[in-house]
Design an enzyme around this catalytic site. Structure first.
Site, mmCIF file in Angstrom:
data_model
loop_
_atom_site.group_PDB
_atom_site.id
_atom_site.type_symbol
_atom_site.label_atom_id
_atom_site.label_comp_id
_atom_site.label_asym_id
_atom_site.label_seq_id
_atom_site.Cartn_x
_atom_site.Cartn_y
_atom_site.Cartn_z
ATOM 1 N N GLN A 264 0.822 -1.217 0.000
ATOM 2 C CA GLN A 264 0.000 0.000 0.000
ATOM 3 C C GLN A 264 0.855 1.267 0.000
ATOM 4 O O GLN A 264 0.517 2.254 -0.659
ATOM 5 C CB GLN A 264 -0.931 -0.010 1.220
ATOM 6 C CG GLN A 264 -2.042 0.994 1.099
ATOM 7 C CD GLN A 264 -2.982 0.947 2.294
ATOM 8 O OE1 GLN A 264 -2.589 1.217 3.421
ATOM 9 N NE2 GLN A 264 -4.221 0.582 2.054
ATOM 10 N N THR A 298 -4.411 34.876 -16.293
ATOM 11 C CA THR A 298 -3.300 35.060 -15.349
ATOM 12 C C THR A 298 -3.402 34.078 -14.185
ATOM 13 O O THR A 298 -2.436 33.374 -13.862
ATOM 14 C CB THR A 298 -3.321 36.510 -14.815
ATOM 15 O OG1 THR A 298 -3.352 37.379 -15.936
ATOM 16 C CG2 THR A 298 -2.125 36.816 -13.951
ATOM 17 N N GLU A 348 10.334 30.843 -15.862
ATOM 18 C CA GLU A 348 9.026 31.466 -16.175
ATOM 19 C C GLU A 348 8.198 31.705 -14.913
ATOM 20 O O GLU A 348 6.988 31.490 -14.884
ATOM 21 C CB GLU A 348 8.281 30.651 -17.237
ATOM 22 C CG GLU A 348 9.002 30.818 -18.569
ATOM 23 C CD GLU A 348 8.244 30.282 -19.754
ATOM 24 O OE1 GLU A 348 7.027 30.500 -19.821
ATOM 25 O OE2 GLU A 348 8.898 29.677 -20.612
ATOM 26 N N GLY A 349 8.887 32.178 -13.878
ATOM 27 C CA GLY A 349 8.242 32.456 -12.590
ATOM 28 C C GLY A 349 8.371 31.249 -11.679
ATOM 29 O O GLY A 349 7.863 30.172 -11.994
HETATM 30 C C1 LIG Z 1 17.811 26.922 -17.341
HETATM 31 C C2 LIG Z 1 17.155 28.264 -17.288
HETATM 32 C C3 LIG Z 1 16.617 28.798 -18.445
HETATM 33 C C4 LIG Z 1 16.057 30.085 -18.418
HETATM 34 N N1 LIG Z 1 15.601 30.653 -19.587
HETATM 35 C C5 LIG Z 1 15.267 31.975 -19.592
HETATM 36 C C6 LIG Z 1 14.997 32.662 -20.831
HETATM 37 O O1 LIG Z 1 15.009 32.076 -21.918
HETATM 38 N N2 LIG Z 1 14.722 33.988 -20.787
HETATM 39 C C7 LIG Z 1 14.698 34.691 -19.614
HETATM 40 O O2 LIG Z 1 14.456 35.896 -19.649
HETATM 41 N N3 LIG Z 1 14.936 34.062 -18.427
HETATM 42 C C8 LIG Z 1 15.228 32.729 -18.385
HETATM 43 N N4 LIG Z 1 15.509 32.101 -17.203
HETATM 44 C C9 LIG Z 1 15.486 32.868 -15.971
HETATM 45 C C10 LIG Z 1 14.394 32.453 -14.992
HETATM 46 O O3 LIG Z 1 13.146 32.887 -15.447
HETATM 47 C C11 LIG Z 1 14.791 33.027 -13.610
HETATM 48 O O4 LIG Z 1 15.894 32.254 -13.162
HETATM 49 C C12 LIG Z 1 13.656 32.977 -12.634
HETATM 50 O O5 LIG Z 1 12.660 33.908 -12.978
HETATM 51 C C13 LIG Z 1 14.119 33.266 -11.201
HETATM 52 O O6 LIG Z 1 14.953 34.377 -11.120
HETATM 53 P P1 LIG Z 1 16.350 34.261 -10.317
HETATM 54 O O7 LIG Z 1 17.055 33.064 -10.821
HETATM 55 O O8 LIG Z 1 17.045 35.570 -10.419
HETATM 56 O O9 LIG Z 1 15.947 33.993 -8.805
HETATM 57 P P2 LIG Z 1 15.526 35.082 -7.717
HETATM 58 O O10 LIG Z 1 14.500 36.000 -8.257
HETATM 59 O O11 LIG Z 1 16.748 35.677 -7.133
HETATM 60 O O12 LIG Z 1 14.828 34.155 -6.624
HETATM 61 C C14 LIG Z 1 15.575 33.349 -5.712
HETATM 62 C C15 LIG Z 1 14.582 32.663 -4.771
HETATM 63 O O13 LIG Z 1 13.855 33.661 -4.031
HETATM 64 C C16 LIG Z 1 12.461 33.488 -4.208
HETATM 65 N N5 LIG Z 1 11.814 34.798 -4.212
HETATM 66 C C17 LIG Z 1 12.173 35.908 -4.912
HETATM 67 N N6 LIG Z 1 11.337 36.919 -4.628
HETATM 68 C C18 LIG Z 1 10.428 36.430 -3.738
HETATM 69 C C19 LIG Z 1 9.296 36.984 -3.064
HETATM 70 N N7 LIG Z 1 8.914 38.245 -3.264
HETATM 71 N N8 LIG Z 1 8.597 36.183 -2.213
HETATM 72 C C20 LIG Z 1 8.968 34.891 -2.008
HETATM 73 N N9 LIG Z 1 10.036 34.325 -2.614
HETATM 74 C C21 LIG Z 1 10.746 35.078 -3.471
HETATM 75 C C22 LIG Z 1 12.316 32.772 -5.546
HETATM 76 O O14 LIG Z 1 11.092 32.069 -5.619
HETATM 77 C C23 LIG Z 1 13.528 31.846 -5.519
HETATM 78 O O15 LIG Z 1 13.208 30.696 -4.780
HETATM 79 C C24 LIG Z 1 16.002 30.802 -17.196
HETATM 80 C C25 LIG Z 1 16.515 30.225 -16.028
HETATM 81 C C26 LIG Z 1 17.093 28.992 -16.063
HETATM 82 C C27 LIG Z 1 17.656 28.426 -14.791
#
Ligand SMILES: Cc1cc2nc3c(=O)[nH]c(=O)nc-3n(C[C@H](O)[C@H](O)[C@H](O)COP(=O)(O)OP(=O)(O)OC[C@H]3O[C@@H](n4cnc5c(N)ncnc54)[C@H](O)[C@@H]3O)c2cc1C
Length: 365
Positions: A264, A298, A348-349
């Site tokens: 299970q 959204t 993408e978020g």
């Molecule tokens: C393999 C890969 C491919 C990608 N491709 C693209 C692309 O083609 N084009 C593009 O533009 N971007 C791209 N990205 C970027 C991606 O969208 C970002 O990495 C992502 O949005 C997070 O941003 P960051 O890495 O700066 O993390 P941060 O924003 O620094 O976040 C770090 C942590 O803090 C948390 N956090 C941040 N703010 C808050 C808040 N207010 N409340 C709670 N938690 C929070 C986040 O959830 C995360 O866990 C890519 C990333 C990767 C890794």
């Protein structure tokens, strides 16, 4: 067709591409030839006019094959999305139509070293200069950044206005001052390439600006609302692959005189996975269907992306657990799924950002 392509062309080589971090250019060319890469382009611009729902069904299958491949195949949709949403007819003809007939990549350039989740804080600037703009800045983590022939770039035309000062531009790769950095060495989705893209005194004509000055943030967010359903579909594909591998292994692996799936504790894990996959797929299809009806999605696309990405991670982790020690070894397929799934909760978020969007759209309204 997408499923056959994933089963026959992607799965047999996915382990090798992952191990050697290979960008499978020939595979992408085949996918393009079959119409699997840019089918979303409207028929009047030479595409097949696939709906978002069609695209999600296709994405799930490709990602079931390998989510790294799906990420790179999906990137054209993300990069051309702002042009389709906010461009003029002429901009669509010049910047989108060629992708329907030629095998090419485009990249979406939003993220920067200092601005990830807080996309409104980007530091790349677009300075007015005569009849055009001069762009300066560095974008990071850009999918297909090395291979793209065209970039959709978000830059500030007025830094004093924060996110309301952002504008969107189309930048052809050959424009002087555009370069890409080295390819990142990633944990998972290693068949997809990710790199910096740099803009140094890059001159673009006004005709390359999408929408009005100051509309860039709105255009980026609308594009991402759309695209999140696609990422959710990719996550469903990963979760489905994890479920299928785990169920098959659970039926075959005998311990204490019976298949482990007869316990299970194991079949509850599998039953939860099967239920959540169905739920994630329906959330995804609803978000896509709303987009296809021209309705705002959204909240629904964040429901789908958060639920499906978290499910993919959970299902892949549980699949490794069901495989036991073998699950931890690279000889078996599930450790790759666990590494690949993690990215779905980040790009993408992030899953946290999806919950912020959901809260804003529901209780904080
Ligand atoms: C393999 C890969 C491919 C990608 N491709 C693209 C692309 O083609 N084009 C593009 O533009 N971007 C791209 N990205 C970027 C991606 O969208 C970002 O990495 C992502 O949005 C997070 O941003 P960051 O890495 O700066 O993390 P941060 O924003 O620094 O976040 C770090 C942590 O803090 C948390 N956090 C941040 N703010 C808050 C808040 N207010 N409340 C709670 N938690 C929070 C986040 O959830 C995360 O866990 C890519 C990333 C990767 C890794």
């Amino acid at each position: 067709m997408a499923h056959k392509f994933a089963a026959n062309e992607i799965r047999p080589r996915a382990v090798e591409w992952d191990r050697d971090s290979v960008f499978p250019l020939e595979l992408f060319r085949k996918a393009f030839d079959l119409g699997l890469m840019t089918g979303f382009i409207p028929e009047i611009y030479g595409g097949q006019g696939l709906t978002m729902l069609d695209t999600c069904i296709l994405e799930e299958e490709i990602s079931w094959g390998c989510s790294g491949v799906a990420t790179s195949m999906n990137a054209n949709g993300l990069a051309l999305g702002p042009i389709l949403l906010a461009g003029t007819g002429e901009q669509k003809r010049v910047f989108v139509q060629p992708f329907a007939t030629e095998f090419r990549f485009a990249s979406f350039c939003l993220t920067e070293p200092g601005a990830g989740s807080d996309a409104g804080g980007i530091a790349t600037t677009a300075r007015r200069d005569g009849d055009g703009y001069v762009l300066n800045g560095r974008k990071c983590f850009i999918t297909n950044g090395v291979h793209a022939s065209q970039y959709t770039v978000f830059a500030s035309t007025d830094r004093s206005r924060g996110h309301k000062g952002l504008s969107a531009f189309v930048v052809p790769r050959e424009t002087p001052g555009v370069s890409s950095g080295k390819k990142e060495d990633k944990m998972g989705q290693r068949a997809s390439e990710t790199s910096d893209v740099l803009f140094e005194e890059v001159r673009v004509p006004e005709a390359n600006r999408l929408g009005a000055e100051g509309e860039g943030f709105k255009i980026a967010m609308r594009t991402i609302d759309y695209a999140r359903a696609g990422v959710a579909a990719m996550a469903v594909g990963v979760a489905r692959a994890a479920y299928e591998h785990a169920a098959e292994y659970g039926r075959q692996r005998v311990q204490f005189g019976q298949p482990i799936a007869m316990n299970q504790a194991i079949y509850f894990l599998l039953a939860d996975m099967a239920t959540d996959i169905e739920a994630a797929r329906l959330l995804t299809w609803k978000a896509a269907w709303l987009a296809d009806q021209g309705k705002r999605n959204t909240k629904e696309s964040s429901f789908a992306k958060a639920f499906a990405a978290d499910l993919a991670m959970r299902a892949a982790t549980d699949a490794v657990q069901i495989f036991g020690g073998y699950g931890y070894m690279k000889d078996y397929p599930v450790e790759k799924l666990m590494r690949d799934a993690k990215l779905l909760q980040i790009f993408e978020g992030t899953s946290q950002i999806q919950r912020m969007v959901i809260a804003k759209e529901t209780l904080l309204r």
